[in-house]
Design an enzyme around this catalytic site. Structure first.
Site, short mmCIF file in Angstrom:
data_model
loop_
_atom_site.label_atom_id
_atom_site.label_comp_id
_atom_site.label_asym_id
_atom_site.label_seq_id
_atom_site.Cartn_x
_atom_site.Cartn_y
_atom_site.Cartn_z
CG ASP A 6 -0.21 0.03 2.54
OD1 ASP A 6 0.98 -0.33 2.56
OD2 ASP A 6 -0.82 0.40 3.55
CD GLU A 7 4.37 4.01 3.02
OE1 GLU A 7 4.60 5.15 3.44
OE2 GLU A 7 4.34 3.00 3.76
#
Length: 348
Positions: free
Chosen positions: A94-95
Site C-alpha cells: 500500500d505504499e
C-alpha cells in the site's frame, strides 16, 4: 493508501462502510492488521492486540484478511504509477516512493502528477490515496502522513528547514517509538532540539543511525528511489491460541510452518537461499532465533524442513510456553563456480 486493507473490505462489502472495521483475528491471540478511520477514532490501530481493540471499541467489526485481493488491487495501483515513471520503489502493498523528476508525460510539477495519480486510483479502484511531495524520501514520506485521509501535502525546499525544526521527534520517519521516548527523556522534543546535537554526539547516542538522524533533522536525505528491491528473506509464522510446551508439538508445528514457508519461497522472486532460521516467541514475549547456513542452495522442501527441524532441541522449551513459531530462509546468492587455474604471465 489510506487504511488500505480495511478500505478494501469496506469497498467490497457496502455493509461495512461508515462502520469501525479491523482486519485481523478477533481471538485473544489475534492482532489488528489494519483499522478503518471509523475505528481509529476509538484508538484502534494496526499491531494492537485484538482483545484490546475490542475493549476500546465494543462495536468493532473484525474481518479476516484477504491478501490475494489486496495484492490484486496493489498491482492495479502500481500500473498507475508506471504510467508516469519507471522509478517506483514499493515499500509494501500500500505504499511506494516515486521519482518524477523526469516523467513520462513531461509534466514539470510533482504536485500535479500526484493529483492525477490520486484521481486515477480513485477512478480505477474506488480507493483513496494520500500523497506527500518533496525533494527527498524522508520529507516526502513525512508529508504523506500529514493530511490523511485523502491528503496532498507539499514540503517545498525553502520551507523544509522550518518544517523539520517544528516537527516532533515521534513524527520523524525512521525514529521508532522507543528511540523517540529516549530522545524526549534527554530533552529532545523537536527537530530543532535534535539539530543542536553534534554528529559525534549523535553517533555516540544512536550508533549507526546517528548519521541518519543528524541528516534528516536538517532536511538532508540522499537515498535514491530504488526501482528494484532484492528480497532479503522469505518466512512464515504462526501465533497459537494456547501456548505449547511439548517438544513433539513444537516439532509438528515447525514441520508444518516450514512447508508453508517453502511454498512462499518457491512462489517468490527469491532463489538460491543458503540459511534457514527458526524463531520462537515465549509466553512472556521473549524471543530467540536459531539459524543454520549450508554451502549450497536449498531448493527442495525435504531439505528445507529437515534443516529447520534439526535446529530444534529440548533447551528451546520454556516454562512460559511458546506462543509463536516462525521459519524462514535467507542469504540468497548463487553458488560460485570453481575458478579454473590459469598460467600467470610476466611481461619483459
Amino acid at each position: 493508501m489510506d487504511a488500505f486493507y480495511a478500505s478494501v473490505e469496506q469497498l467490497d462489502n457496502p455493509e461495512l462502510r461508515g462502520k469501525p472495521v479491523a482486519v485481523g483475528g478477533d481471538s485473544q491471540r489475534g492482532v489488528v492488521a489494519a483499522a478503518s478511520y471509523e475505528a481509529r477514532k476509538f484508538g484502534v490501530k494496526s499491531a494492537m492486540p485484538s482483545a484490546k481493540a475490542a475493549k476500546q471499541c465494543p462495536q468493532l467489526i473484525f474481518v479476516p484478511p484477504r491478501f490475494p485481493r489486496y495484492k490484486e488491487l496493489s498491482a492495479q495501483i502500481r500500473e498507475v504509477f508506471f504510467e508516469y515513471t519507471d522509478l517506483v520503489e514499493p515499500l509494501s502493498l500500500d505504499e511506494a516512493y516515486l521519482d518524477v523528476t523526469e516523467n513520462k508525460i513531461g509534466l514539470n510539477s510533482a504536485t500535479l502528477i500526484a493529483k492525477e495519480i490520486k484521481r486515477k486510483i480513485k477512478e480505477r479502484t474506488g480507493l483513496i490515496a494520500s500523497a506527500g511531495i518533496s525533494y527527498n524520501k524522508f520529507l516526502a514520506k513525512t508529508a504523506s502522513d500529514m493530511d490523511k485521509p485523502d491528503g496532498l501535502y507539499v514540503i517545498l525546499p525553502e520551507d523544509a528547514e522550518e518544517f523539520v525544526a517544528k516537527l516532533p521527534v515521534h513524527r520523524f520517519h525512521g525514529i521508532g517509538k522507543v528511540t523517540a521516548e529516549k530522545m524526549v527523556m534527554a530533552g529532545i522534543f523537536t527537530g530543532k532540539d535534535l539539530r543542536k546535537k553534534s554528529l559525534e554526539d549523535m553517533k555516540l547516542r544512536y550508533g549507526k543511525s546517528g548519521q541518519y538522524y543528524y541528516n534528516i533533522c536538517r532536511g538532508i536525505d540522499h537515498r535514491k528511489v530504488q526501482p528494484t528491491r532484492d528480497t532479503k528473506s522469505v518466512s512464515a509464522e504462526r501465533t497459537f491460541e494456547d501456548n505449547i510446551y511439548e517438544l513433539d508439538d513444537v516439532t509438528e508445528e515447525v514441520d508444518r510452518i516450514a512447508r508453508i514457508s517453502f511454498e512462499r519461497y518457491k512462489r517468490s522472486s527469491a532463489s538460491d537461499g543458503h540459511t534457514i532460521t527458526i524463531k520462537m516467541k515465549y509466553g512472556d514475549f521473549r524471543q530467540i532465533t536459531r539459524s543454520k547456513t549450508v554451502d549450497h542452495a536449498i531448493n527442495t522442501e525435504e531439505e528445507f524442513t529437515s534443516i529447520a527441524l534439526a535446529l530444534l532441541t529440548e533447551d528451546l522449551l520454556d516454562e512460559q510456553g511458546i506462543r509463536l513459531i516462525g521459519v524462514g530462509i535467507s542469504n540468497f546468492r548463487k553458488d560460485e563456480e570453481p575458478e579454473t587455474p590459469s598460467q600467470l604471465t610476466l611481461e619483459f
